[in-house]
Scaffold this motif. Structure first.
Motif, mmCIF file in Angstrom:
data_model
loop_
_atom_site.group_PDB
_atom_site.id
_atom_site.type_symbol
_atom_site.label_atom_id
_atom_site.label_comp_id
_atom_site.label_asym_id
_atom_site.label_seq_id
_atom_site.Cartn_x
_atom_site.Cartn_y
_atom_site.Cartn_z
ATOM 1 N N ASN A 1 0.832 -1.203 0.000
ATOM 2 C CA ASN A 1 0.000 0.000 0.000
ATOM 3 C C ASN A 1 0.864 1.249 0.000
ATOM 4 O O ASN A 1 2.080 1.193 0.146
ATOM 5 N N THR A 2 0.207 2.375 -0.172
ATOM 6 C CA THR A 2 0.944 3.634 -0.304
ATOM 7 C C THR A 2 1.019 4.384 1.021
ATOM 8 O O THR A 2 1.359 5.560 1.041
ATOM 9 N N SER B 1 -13.469 -8.734 -4.071
ATOM 10 C CA SER B 1 -12.017 -8.510 -4.084
ATOM 11 C C SER B 1 -11.576 -7.955 -5.432
ATOM 12 O O SER B 1 -11.845 -8.551 -6.471
ATOM 13 N N HIS B 2 -10.930 -6.837 -5.380
ATOM 14 C CA HIS B 2 -10.537 -6.145 -6.619
ATOM 15 C C HIS B 2 -9.033 -5.897 -6.667
ATOM 16 O O HIS B 2 -8.389 -5.752 -5.634
ATOM 17 N N PRO B 3 -8.504 -5.780 -7.893
ATOM 18 C CA PRO B 3 -7.097 -5.375 -8.016
ATOM 19 C C PRO B 3 -6.956 -3.886 -7.714
ATOM 20 O O PRO B 3 -7.790 -3.087 -8.119
ATOM 21 N N LEU B 4 -5.901 -3.545 -7.008
ATOM 22 C CA LEU B 4 -5.556 -2.140 -6.802
ATOM 23 C C LEU B 4 -4.070 -2.001 -7.086
ATOM 24 O O LEU B 4 -3.265 -2.774 -6.591
ATOM 25 N N GLN B 5 -3.730 -1.044 -7.906
ATOM 26 C CA GLN B 5 -2.335 -0.908 -8.327
ATOM 27 C C GLN B 5 -1.675 0.323 -7.716
ATOM 28 O O GLN B 5 -2.339 1.270 -7.334
ATOM 29 N N ILE C 1 2.738 6.452 -5.836
ATOM 30 C CA ILE C 1 1.547 6.893 -6.551
ATOM 31 C C ILE C 1 0.526 5.765 -6.637
ATOM 32 O O ILE C 1 0.876 4.630 -6.950
ATOM 33 N N GLY C 2 -0.708 6.094 -6.352
ATOM 34 C CA GLY C 2 -1.753 5.094 -6.427
ATOM 35 C C GLY C 2 -2.869 5.543 -7.342
ATOM 36 O O GLY C 2 -2.942 6.702 -7.744
#
Lengths: 212, 1010, 394, 121
Positions: free
Chosen positions: C54-55, C234-238, C272-273
């Protein structure tokens, strides 16, 4: 409506004029005031009637058919676009409505809704590749083909109206919401910059007021 | 200006007829077109180009391409066009190029930061985690200094003037890498007729073929470069092939989506850059099949003092020698653990260097190599190790000792002078893209490295990327891979016959990998670098493991090994080996860190492509936009739209304009451009049933010619959208939605029709922009409509509220609706959008006798608030039911099910103490509440937090019609609080007393309640 | 650092998931509830899931009282956590800006500022000029597509070092006797008479009456072992980082309208997110176009960054709830507790989440701060709809 | 980014499509008879498996039709597309051995990056 009304109308890109890339590499122009109808209906139930009225037969998936000045574009399994010359669509819509009465269908006039942009010339494919994920190779996208896709941030329907072999070809026609037309126009021009297409200054100079 | 003392007399892909002048670290140098900054600096005998991240020790050029970990500089001093962290091994030179040393002060050669090196014993791995934990705030006090010391180069100080582009391409076969295997793959697939894209990271095709002695090796009776050129020419002649150089495949995503990054003009002086081309491009390639011919990366050796400038990978030294015609050292010492480095030594010797010796960790060396070494007169040290080096800013010598049977060193120390120490720890297949594709790696014991194991996507590796290191094998494997890829893409292909190879070199054999080469020194005195950029030593990694960071990811994160701008391309494998060794585990069990996108750093702006600035996002405008703009409109963004917010006259304030506009809409007539409202044409015999199910109220009896307001809920019972829907015919309706909700509502409705109520005969088509809409409000509005429209009597007595009809204006058909969002007498005229601008002119003309004013969204918001109408998204926030809006009247009890109905009777939604919409009137009528301010129950704000909040102000205006400020708010049990005194809190002031009221302020005024 | 023990046959409680929240839960179970005979079991390596991806944005300026309570609880714990753990978590209170680009957004953010003030959460409104003063790199030109109208600033917000938090908690847990068992995957949960009796793992059966599931991204799959269906997807987060550069971005910048958020790490990288992918996935990989859009947005907002380079990009799995608020809850199975559904913004809650969840687990009774986040809110409709506060995230 | 084969338009980039959540979730016809819990199940509760998942997509930029798709959420492998109203076809895919485990290949998890010596190559 009569032709006298033409003077009262403004097409979505009336403020733009045709622009060209160097050496006939590409040409960008608006095709104003085409008649456009969206026809919804089960092809199995409406095909014969539509052909009878419009002349052109109902196209198969992702294709367009033409008869004279009228074209029918497949845009979905029960959705078609009928493109006619200026002013010809209203009468056609009436006729279709009558001929299809009793069959579940919908005919909607969208002539004003969508701008039509023609993009022609040998570099047209190269320009489109900068905007869309569709396979724009000449072996993959051919004359008579129709696809709805994203072009930058604008959704549009792309139709190849003339083949690559034709003089000045290939020609692609893009139908895009009129409010997005200028955005797409400028983005297309930017894509053609590589081949000498002049840049188009987008809408600007609006004064914002963000706070109360 | 120096005379390029290390430039060889001939050879290399450089144009010796031209001289290129550039500056580095404040000094002038020259090179030739085709040089990278690295080769040009080396030609000038400059090895030291940077300093380490942490200890600021001198750093040289270690590799010859993207794998180099440390040779980073800042390119350009122009505030707008400066590029930090640029690898000198990749930056090609041009006339006027300026490169600056970065992260040094005051200069590269004398850098105060180097003092860190003296304290290195106190800066072990994890130093920061364990330090600054004294009195609270300590860390916060130190942090700014640590931040300043960190970071490498500097970001530009001004916006980037350059252009970038992204391009989508599809192909049958994408070949990543233009070396021998890649060329054969591309040629084979292309000849079969496949659409091929070949991407080569560097400026020229050829790969390792450009780094071998052209006098020794030939392919099909051609020198390597000639053969490469012949293949390049053949590929260039086929229109089914796109060859991209200076283009790195940087990211392998799902389903063979591969990102390529092309540096179009970074190698050219600003004035020479083609004005029509972007600086860089991203190619978004969707490939049917992929061939990974990404080559191999040479592995460093980990030994004491292995970090000085002048210590370089042996393969890189050869690349500089042959590809760039630069001899990076005159007196070369080679330190190796494999056969390929011996070839390098022979090669450097034949190229004019004096090889001062070959030190090899292996005791048993192939007889052929030994005799060749003897022929060259090179002294050899088999079974020996370099145990130290010397030289301040450039290596000047090394000390060598024999390896003992027990894994240490023994015997006398031999000192050898050198100005280049060429090292080779063997070659590691470049598996970055393969691993990104989610293929599984396998640890190859012979190789002591990972290679591709099992594929997941439609790709195959070829050449040294697949651990095939002999040239003949690479060519054959490339051809086979090309044939396989094309065939699998549906284009039957046969492998092209590769050229006959003569004079090929001996591949590396089996390298002897020693995770940390012994030096015979006490442990704490050993400084052997694993990661040259982030200054990670073997000590750091071992400390991490000892402290319990024994997962490879933990060790990496604790030490930052492999976390520099090179992402550990050369360092990682040594780190894995060292950790495995420390843990006494096999490497496959330790595993690798994850190979993430991108293979090498990619410019932000290139990722953004052309979709920035003017092209960032559409500004949607209505057909009347030009009129608004030229009549003083100030705009506001509403979703994607620009809407006129108010029309300010010269010298008039915004507030005054809003008052003027709103008064006109109440007292005479005013016109709003309402074209942006969403509109949906709904048709079919079940249209009414459908409307009954999607709106909360009943639609069964709405007659043609009539219209009705409707509220739409989500299944959670919360208000989602609203609008007026008109009945055009028994089976035909015209629905309107909010401006921002148009697309969402249509999708929502299509969802139900297509997937839930598939038995209903209903078609929907959006007509949002088919119609331009002028909404006229005010007592004189009907007169303007009468003036304008033929075929209609808009007299409010005759043309009923909530009805509509067709008419014409100068023969142009229009639809006229008598509906109102202001509470005043109002009409909406819809016309085909092509006539929108004309209609607006007509309206203004026809309204002139009545003093018509255009009004913007701000007045519209005020007007509707005066009437107590809600705006979805302003009064509501996704947590509001119709009952919360006190609009129970719109929820039909009689009709059947509708979307969200059941949710309205859940235990929480039936609570009576929910927040409900009310009006708020300040006791001081001149005070205007802040939207977003909160309602509290006490006259003074309690000091203790949290302060109980009863609700918040959703809308607040200064209403000229009501003659005072008005506001709406969502307030707990609001409906039951009519007349109650509450307060609205504000920052830095006493709460404002307010009275809770109904929301229809117009009615209240009529009734004399306000 | 922390012991690497073999699992015991049984514990008083087992925490599934060795991320920040799981370790914090174990830490407070041991420290505040005297439960030291417990284990944290982790499928991979601790901190290897969303904690390590995470950021690290820390803030508590949430709209609703319930959210403000839990996030502010966390913020207070963050402030002293480094000292408490005797491990530098590099907490940097550099301030968090949430930008507004139009009137509607401004209205929503001002409502939040006011709610925050009354909830005792530090938060203020800055106009565009003040935004520029606070963070000079932001483009406040009015001539761009999404001009900056203003921003909320939470000065006490900021960032910290994710690994340090995980390691610091792990170290402290281990010292109190908590077993941290890595490379141990839960394969099933045993129950008898509607109550948990133990967990099946790849390292054998572990007997326990209490199982606390803290497996961000995988909450649904653990719950499915007990046939519990959750309102979670559940989702992708980049996210991505740039190459390290000298200080440029002095605070955290977040923009919902253009879907980007950015801060600068102690090492100099811009972190950066972006927004999540709309589809569900456990692949830890999102779509490249999300990254491209994010880069375009960033170039708009912070023009000088255009020539910087993306150095490393990755994806995590976030589990999201329909109301963009977490689930901290007992479940229909006695002894089985869930802490998940944090969506894109769980990191900032780590100590607060662990603290109230430990209470919930230890006492079998929701901590007052956790109570609004119970599962039954979906039945009653009493959601904590923080979409406005977390549309992009965090 | 996936490559999705729209049953009507053919294979296109994912960016043309929008995900529309789990497939085969029928709206209860008798909402009024359901308890709050049962109703909440329909509104909020969704399967979220790691492995085979039936979901809906809509070809937003293309034909605007909704359709069903079978995808392995552990690997993002797309296994089938089929029309609304049709039954999901039988497919096989590499699924995780346990609910929270990793598919043996194609997953992003560290656990399956490197082959074990005994794995067939």
């Amino acid at each position: 409506m009569t032709d006298t009304h033409t003077a009262l109308r403004r097409s979505p890109l009336a403020h733009r004029s045709t622009i060209k890339a160097m050496e006939h590499a590409a040409r960008l122009s608006e095709v104003p005031f085409l008649g456009k109808l969206i026809l919804r209906g089960d092809p199995a139930k409406i095909a014969k009637t539509v052909t009878g009225v419009a002349g052109a037969s109902l196209p198969t998936a992702c294709r367009a058919t033409r008869k004279g000045d009228t074209a029918i574009l497949w845009t979905g399994p029960d959705e078609f676009w009928i493109v006619t010359p200026d002013n010809a669509h209203a009468a056609l819509a009436d006729k279709l409505g009558k001929a299809l009465s009793g069959i579940h269908h919908q005919v909607t006039d969208v002539s004003s809704y969508y701008a039509a942009i023609d993009l022609a010339g040998p570099k047209a494919r190269g320009m489109l590749m900068k905007l869309t994920t569709l396979d724009m190779d000449r072996s993959a996208f051919t004359e008579g083909e129709v696809a709805g896709s994203n072009f930058g941030a604008a959704q549009a329907t792309l139709w190849q109206t003339a083949s690559d072999e034709e003089k000045g070809g290939p020609v692609f026609r893009l139908f895009v919401r009129r409010s997005m037309a200028d955005y797409l126009w400028c983005l297309l021009a930017e894509a053609g910059f590589e081949w000498g297409m002049p840049r188009q200054a987008p809408l600007s100079g609006e004064t914002w007021r963000l706070e109360r | 200006m120096t005379a390029q003392p290390n430039r060889r007399a001939s050879g290399g892909l450089i144009d010796r007829s031209k001289v290129v002048r550039f500056r580095f670290d404040g000094r002038d140098f020259s090179g030739h077109p085709g040089d990278t900054l690295a080769s040009a600096l080396l030609a000038n005998d400059e090895h030291m180009v940077a300093r380490g991240f942490k200890y600021h020790r001198p750093r040289g050029i270690f590799g010859a391409g993207s794998e180099d970990p440390t040779a980073l500089v800042q390119i350009g001093s122009d505030a707008a066009r400066t590029d930090p962290n640029t690898r000198v091994t990749e930056q090609e030179i041009y006339d006027g190029l300026e490169a600056l040393a970065q992260n040094v002060w005051p200069s590269l050669k004398f850098d105060v930061g180097a003092v860190n090196d003296l304290f290195s014993a106190f800066l072990p791995a994890g130093f920061y985690y364990k330090t600054f934990m004294g009195p609270l705030g300590n860390w916060m006090a130190f942090e700014p200094f640590i931040r300043k010391a960190a970071g490498l180069g500097k970001a530009p100080g001004a916006p980037d003037p350059d252009r970038y582009e992204s391009i989508n391409r599809h192909c049958d076969v994408l070949v990543a890498g233009g070396g021998p295997a890649g060329l054969m793959a591309a040629l084979t697939a292309a000849k079969a007729g496949a659409r091929v894209i070949l991407a080569e990271e560097t400026a020229a095709l050829g790969g390792r073929l450009l780094s071998v002695d052209p006098d020794k090796v030939n392919l099909g009776d051609m020198a390597p470069t000639a053969w490469v050129e012949s293949i390049a020419a053949e590929l260039a002649g086929m229109d089914n092939v796109t060859v991209l150089t200076r283009t790195a495949a940087f990211g392998y995503y799902a389903q063979n989506f591969v990102g390529l990054w092309e540096r179009v003009s970074d190698h050219l002086a600003p004035n020479d850059q083609p004005a029509n081309l972007p600086r860089q491009r991203v190619w978004r390639v969707r490939a049917r099949e992929v061939v990974l011919a990404t080559g191999a990366v040479e592995r460093p050796l980990v030994f004491h003092e292995n970090d000085r400038p002048g210590i370089m990978l042996a393969g890189a030294a050869r690349t500089f020698t042959h590809r760039y015609g630069v001899l990076p050292g005159k007196r070369v010492l080679v330190f190796a653990n494999n056969d390929s480095a011996w070839e390098a030594a022979f090669d450097l010797q034949s190229s004019g260097a004096r090889v001062a010796g070959i030190v090899d960790l292996r005791r048993d060396i192939d007889g052929g190599l030994l005799s060749t070494a003897a022929e060259h007169g090179i002294s050899i040290h088999p079974g020996a190790a370099i145990v130290g080096t010397s030289g301040a800013q450039r290596v000047s010598g090394a000390t060598v000792r024999r390896m003992s049977d027990s894994g240490g060193v023994e015997g006398p120390v031999t000192a050898i002078e050198c100005d280049l120490l060429a090292v080779s720890g063997g070659w590691m297949p470049n598996i970055a893209l393969f691993s990104q594709s989610r293929g599984k790696l396998v640890y190859d014991e012979d190789l002591s490295a990972f290679r591709p194991g099992q594929s997941w996507q439609k790709e195959r590796s070829a050449g040294s990327a697949a651990a095939t290191f002999d040239l003949d094998g690479c060519l054959k494997e490339g051809a086979r891979a090309g044939a396989d890829a094309a065939s699998k893409a549906g284009i039957p292909a046969k492998a092209e016959r590769p050229p006959k190879v003569e004079g090929a070199e001996r591949p590396q054999g089996t390298p002897r990998v020693i995770p940390e080469i012994p030096s015979g020194r006490p442990r704490h005195k050993v400084r052997a670098w694993i990661d040259l950029q982030d200054d990670v030593t073997t000590k750091d990694l071992k400390l991490a493991v000892n402290e319990g960071y024994d997962s490879i990811e933990h060790a990496k994160r604790y030490t930052t090994s492999g976390m520099g701008t090179d992402q550990g391309k050369v360092a990682n494998m040594n780190a894995f080996a060292l950790v495995a060794d420390a843990l006494k585990k096999p490497i496959w069990q330790v595993g690798t860190t994850t190979y993430r996108q991108p293979w090498k750093p990619v410019t932000f702006a290139a990722m953004a492509g052309q979709h920035v600035g003017d092209h960032f996002h559409p500004r949607r405008v209505t057909p009347m936009h030009d009129w608004h703009k030229s009549n003083g409109a100030v705009f506001e963004p509403v979703g994607d739209w620009l809407r006129a917010r108010a029309y300010q006259r010269p010298g008039e304030s915004f507030e005054a304009a809003v008052r003027r506009e709103s008064l006109a809409a109440r007292e005479s007539v005013a016109a709003l451009d309402a074209s942006t409202l969403g509109k949906i044409d709904i048709r079919g015999k079940d249209a009414r049933t459908f409307l009954n199910r999607v709106y909360t109220n009943a639609w069964s009896k709405l007659a043609p010619g009539k219209a009705r307001y409707g509220l739409m809920l989500g299944e959670d019972g919360m208000v989602m959208d609203d609008g007026v829907t008109a009945c055009l015919a028994d089976d035909h309706f015209h629905m309107t939605t909010t401006t921002g909700g148009a697309a969402r509502v249509l999708t929502h409705l299509e969802d139900y029709i297509q997937t839930e109520w598939t038995d209903l005969e209903v078609y929907m088509t959006t007509v949002t922009e088919e119609w331009a809409v002028a909404s006229l409000s005010g007592p004189d509005s009907w007169r303007v409509v009468a003036e304008l429209c033929d075929g209609i009597d808009p007299d409010p007595e005759k043309f009923e509220f909530m009805s509509h009809t067709t008419a014409t204006i100068d023969g142009v058909p229009v639809r006229v609706f008598r509906i109102s969002f202001t509470g005043a007498l109002a009409y909406e005229i819809n016309i085909a959008a092509d006539y929108g601008a004309w209609l607006w002119d007509k309206v203004m003309e026809a309204g002139q006798p009545y003093g018509i004013q255009p009004y913007g969204t701000e007045a519209m918001h005020l007007l509707r608030a005066e009437k107590g109408f809600v705006i979805v998204g302003q009064e509501t926030d996704g947590t509001v039911t119709p009952a919360d809006l006190r609009m129970d009247w719109i929820v039909s009890k009689a009709k059947g099910d509708f979307i969200g109905k059941r949710s309205l009777s859940r235990s929480d939604t039936v609570r009576t103490d929910r927040k409900q919409l009310v009006g708020l009137l300040t006791e001081d009528p001149t005070l205007m509440l802040e939207e977003g301010a909160h309602v509290i129950a006490t006259a003074t704000e309690p000091a203790e937090k949290p302060v109980p909040m009863l609700g918040h102000v959703t809308s607040s205006y200064d209403s000229p019609t009501i003659g005072r400020s008005i506001a709406m708010a969502m307030v707990e049990s609001g409906g039951a609080r009519m007349g109650e005194r509450l307060w609205v809190s504000r920052k830095g002031g006493t709460p404002i007393p307010v009275k809770v009221t109904e929301t229809d302020f117009l009615k209240m005024r009529e009734d004399g309640d306000v | 650092m922390w012991r690497n023990p073999e699992p015991k046959p049984g514990y008083d409680a087992v925490v599934i998931g060795g991320g920040g929240h799981g370790l914090a839960t174990a830490y407070y179970l041991a420290k505040e509830h005297g439960m030291t005979n417990i284990a944290v079991i982790e499928k991979g390596w601790i901190g290897g899931g969303n904690s390590g991806r995470n950021t690290t944005i820390i803030r508590s300026n949430y709209l609703f009282d319930e959210s403000a309570a839990i996030y502010n609880h966390a913020l207070q714990l963050w402030t002293t956590l480094g000292r408490e753990l005797n491990y530098n978590i590099m907490m940097s209170h550099r301030g968090v800006l949430n930008l507004a680009h139009d009137e509607g957004e401004g209205r929503g953010l001002k409502r939040r500022v006011e709610a925050n003030r009354l909830n005792g959460v530090d938060s203020e409104w800055l106009d565009a000029k003040q935004v520029k003063e606070f963070c000079p790199v932001i483009n406040i030109s009015q001539d761009i597509r999404y001009p900056v109208l203003g921003a909320t600033l939470q000065r006490s917000g900021g960032t910290n070092r994710h690994d340090a938090v995980v390691w610091g908690y792990a170290r402290a847990c281990s010292a109190m006797g908590v077993d941290i068992i890595q490379q141990c995957e839960v394969t099933g949960i045993k129950t008898a008479k509607g109550a948990v009796t133990g967990v099946e793992t790849t390292r054998g059966f572990i007997k326990t009456p209490k199982v606390a599931c803290v497996t961000a991204g995988h909450t649904s799959v653990i719950a499915s072992m007990l046939d519990i269906k959750l309102p979670i997807q559940s989702h992708p987060l980049q996210a991505l980082v740039s190459e390290p550069i000298k200080p440029l971005v002095p605070c955290v910048i977040m923009s919902n309208a253009v879907h980007v958020y950015c801060s600068q790490s102690d090492k100099g990288e811009l972190v950066i997110g972006a927004g999540i992918d709309a589809h569900t996935s456990y692949t830890q990989r999102g779509s490249m176009d999300i990254i491209e859009h994010q880069m375009a947005s960033l170039c708009e907002l912070l023009p000088p960054v255009a020539r910087l380079r993306m150095m490393r990009q990755w994806g995590g799995i976030v589990d999201t709830c329909p109301d963009a608020s977490p689930i901290i809850s007992k479940t229909p199975v006695k002894g089985f507790y869930i802490n998940g559904g944090w969506g894109t913004g769980g990191w900032k809650a780590t100590p607060g989440s662990g603290h109230v969840f430990a209470w919930t687990v230890a006492k079998d009774d929701p901590h007052p701060i956790a109570a609004p986040f119970a599962l039954d809110r979906f039945h009653s409709g009493a959601l904590v709809a923080e979409h406005g506060a977390a549309a992009v995230a965090h | 980014m996936f490559l999705i084969t729209c049953p009507y338009c053919g294979t296109r980039d994912q960016s043309e499509f929008s995900n529309a959540g789990e497939a085969h979730v029928a709206r209860p016809a008798n909402g009024e008879e359901l308890t709050d819990e049962q109703w909440a199940d329909f509104v909020f509760l969704r399967n979220n498996p790691k492995g085979l998942f039936a979901e809906r997509w809509v070809h937003t930029a293309g034909c605007r039709r909704f359709f069903n798709m079978l995808r392995n959420t552990a690997t993002d492998e797309i296994l089938a597309v089929y029309e609304i109203g049709a039954k999901p076809p039988k497919v096989t895919t590499v699924e995780p051995a346990t609910p929270s485990g990793e598919a043996p290949i194609g997953s992003g998890n560290d656990a399956v990056k490197v082959m074990r010596p005994e794995e067939p190559k």
